[in-house]
Write a protein that holds these residues in place. Sequence first.
Motif, short mmCIF file in Angstrom:
data_model
loop_
_atom_site.label_atom_id
_atom_site.label_comp_id
_atom_site.label_asym_id
_atom_site.label_seq_id
_atom_site.Cartn_x
_atom_site.Cartn_y
_atom_site.Cartn_z
N GLU A 203 0.93 -1.30 0.03
CA GLU A 203 -0.11 0.07 -0.14
C GLU A 203 0.74 1.43 -0.01
O GLU A 203 2.00 1.26 0.43
CB GLU A 203 -1.10 -0.03 1.23
N LEU A 204 0.41 2.29 -0.32
CA LEU A 204 0.77 3.76 -0.50
C LEU A 204 0.12 4.76 0.19
O LEU A 204 -1.27 4.68 0.06
CB LEU A 204 1.11 4.10 -1.72
N GLU A 205 0.58 5.85 0.69
CA GLU A 205 0.16 6.80 1.20
C GLU A 205 0.63 7.75 0.18
O GLU A 205 1.86 8.19 0.28
CB GLU A 205 0.29 7.20 2.69
N ILE A 206 -0.52 8.81 -0.13
CA ILE A 206 -0.05 10.06 -1.16
C ILE A 206 -0.42 11.20 -0.76
O ILE A 206 -1.67 11.39 -0.41
CB ILE A 206 -0.50 9.43 -2.71
N ALA A 207 -0.04 12.18 -1.13
CA ALA A 207 -0.30 13.57 -0.67
C ALA A 207 0.02 14.67 -2.06
O ALA A 207 0.96 14.09 -2.72
CB ALA A 207 0.46 14.25 0.27
N GLN A 208 -0.62 15.46 -2.19
CA GLN A 208 -0.73 16.28 -3.23
C GLN A 208 -0.89 17.77 -3.21
O GLN A 208 -1.66 18.26 -2.03
CB GLN A 208 -1.85 15.83 -4.42
N ILE A 209 -0.33 18.62 -3.98
CA ILE A 209 -0.56 19.76 -4.00
C ILE A 209 -1.19 20.26 -5.30
O ILE A 209 -0.77 20.17 -6.40
CB ILE A 209 0.62 20.88 -3.62
N GLU A 347 3.13 21.62 5.01
CA GLU A 347 3.25 23.05 5.14
C GLU A 347 2.77 23.65 4.00
O GLU A 347 1.94 24.52 3.81
CB GLU A 347 4.43 23.54 5.90
N ALA A 348 3.53 23.25 2.58
CA ALA A 348 3.37 23.91 1.58
C ALA A 348 1.82 23.48 1.08
O ALA A 348 1.14 24.49 0.54
CB ALA A 348 4.09 23.06 0.46
N ALA A 349 1.46 22.30 1.54
CA ALA A 349 -0.11 22.02 0.81
C ALA A 349 -0.98 23.04 1.70
O ALA A 349 -2.10 23.31 1.10
CB ALA A 349 -0.46 20.43 1.25
N LYS A 359 -5.99 19.99 1.56
CA LYS A 359 -5.04 20.99 1.95
C LYS A 359 -4.96 20.92 3.60
O LYS A 359 -3.71 21.15 4.19
CB LYS A 359 -5.15 22.33 1.42
N PHE A 360 -5.84 20.98 4.14
CA PHE A 360 -5.70 20.94 5.78
C PHE A 360 -5.19 19.59 6.49
O PHE A 360 -5.11 19.38 7.58
CB PHE A 360 -7.18 21.23 6.29
N ASP A 361 -5.17 18.54 5.47
CA ASP A 361 -4.49 17.39 6.07
C ASP A 361 -3.24 16.94 5.44
O ASP A 361 -2.69 15.75 4.98
CB ASP A 361 -5.57 16.27 5.58
N GLY A 362 -2.35 18.17 5.18
CA GLY A 362 -1.03 17.74 4.80
C GLY A 362 -1.34 17.34 3.29
O GLY A 362 0.00 16.97 2.53
N GLY A 363 -2.19 17.64 2.45
CA GLY A 363 -2.52 17.25 1.22
C GLY A 363 -2.73 15.72 0.98
O GLY A 363 -2.50 15.09 -0.27
N ILE A 414 1.34 18.52 -7.92
CA ILE A 414 2.32 17.67 -7.50
C ILE A 414 2.15 16.78 -6.89
O ILE A 414 1.28 17.00 -5.67
CB ILE A 414 3.65 18.65 -7.29
N LEU A 415 2.82 15.59 -6.76
CA LEU A 415 2.48 14.27 -5.81
C LEU A 415 3.71 13.82 -5.17
O LEU A 415 4.78 14.08 -5.53
CB LEU A 415 1.96 13.20 -6.73
#
Length: 479
Positions: A203-209, A347-349, A359-363, A414-415
């Motif tokens: 599994e992966l956890e993924i964040a994005q802006i 923080e950037a997200a 955005k409020f969950d770190g992206g 961006i991911l």
Amino acid sequence: MKNKITFTFLASLLCGTLIAQDPVQENTKDSSENIAEANTPMKKDSTNNFKKIKLDGIAAVVGDYVILDSDIEKTLIDLKSQGASTEDVTHCSLLGKLMEDRLYAHQAVQDSILVSDDEVNATGDRQLQSLVQQIGSMDKVLKYYKKQDEQSFREELYKINKLRMLSEKMQQDIISEIEITPEEVRQFYNKIPEDERPVFGAELEIAQIVKSPEPSEQEKQKVIDKLNEIKADVEDNDASFSVKAILYSQDPGSKSKGGFYSITKDTGFDKTFKDVAFSLREGEVSEPFETIFGYHIIYIEKIRGQELDLRHILVQPEISQDALDEAKAELDSIRKKVIDGEFTFAEAALNFSDEKETKFDGGLLRNPQDFSSRFELTKMDPALYNQVRDLKDDQISYPILEEDPRGGPPKYKILKVTNRYDEHVADFAKDYTKIQQLALTEKQYNAIKEWMDDHIEDTYISVSDDNRDCSFANNWVKK
């Protein structure tokens, strides 16, 4: 474990099956054999004697519902035509499923769980519209399903859909108040032998802006003027709203259907869209209004209680190449600053992302299947997988241009892969959410099984002699 948590009651196996269901009259006391015999025609032979010809037989009776032998055969044919695998499907298993559905529907009526005629008819209308769209015309649909006329087809769809909807509502009523406590989750996990605990895939956890380019005010006004022009042509010149939708709408989900949707207040549409739709009268066209997808006008075709048949036109303001380039350049700058350590990705997200949902969950992205933060590689959306498959730890993708599959405007993003989980045996702490869902599903299954056992005992059920030797999952023959 695998067999125990295969909960078929939550799936509607036969939801698309086109089978007529005839309820038994309330004063029916005959056995299934007598009913079958009473409906069997007589044919004269060459010696002037009469012989019974069995056209169809009664497979079973459940409460007020009859199941014919032909119903089982038709169900198998329909499953094959839908592309479903029927390798492990038997006559007895199909009959058992049909009996379950009828027991749910029968008890729903006894418990005054209602399905309105408007709701059933609206479902049939949607099905027919979809079939016509797929096959080409109503005549072709009737020929394909071997129906004499549209009215008889609608009547058959009504019977099928009412039974299915009653069955679904009864099942939901049984499990609606079932909850699972942390202690029950712990007990569920501990009773699984160590060598039988489920294995979860990588599994992966993924964040994005995300940066969403905005159209200019001039472009917005241009779209509003166009929609007002269409509205005036419909109202003043009796132009066809449906044709206008086919010509001008940019909604991929309804354009080919003339902008048609049938919705209730519970339909998962944009709130602004529903608020406008339910404020209109039948035959009225709305003023242009904005949602996250663009600008719309709505025409109310029919109001049926709490359900609306409507048509709409969506037009999106054009986003200039300059705006797209600006969004891409901004993400390039953000990416560089994160790599240089000026701030973290989270923080950037929070400070720069245009996507409120993340955005409020770190992206951090949420898996739409269970709303957890993890995506199993073998079950990921292919588009998302292709965007992150080559990313290494702590690596951030370059800006990616993405079209909105729901019809919204394009955006850049961006991911980053924030966590990786290798394939592993279930761990109570790490996999609590998944284990909790398994425990809840088992509890729901047990509630359904207990309900089924109780109501089989209390309901009139008759299984024909030809089917009494079936190894049913439930005690239909009441041995």
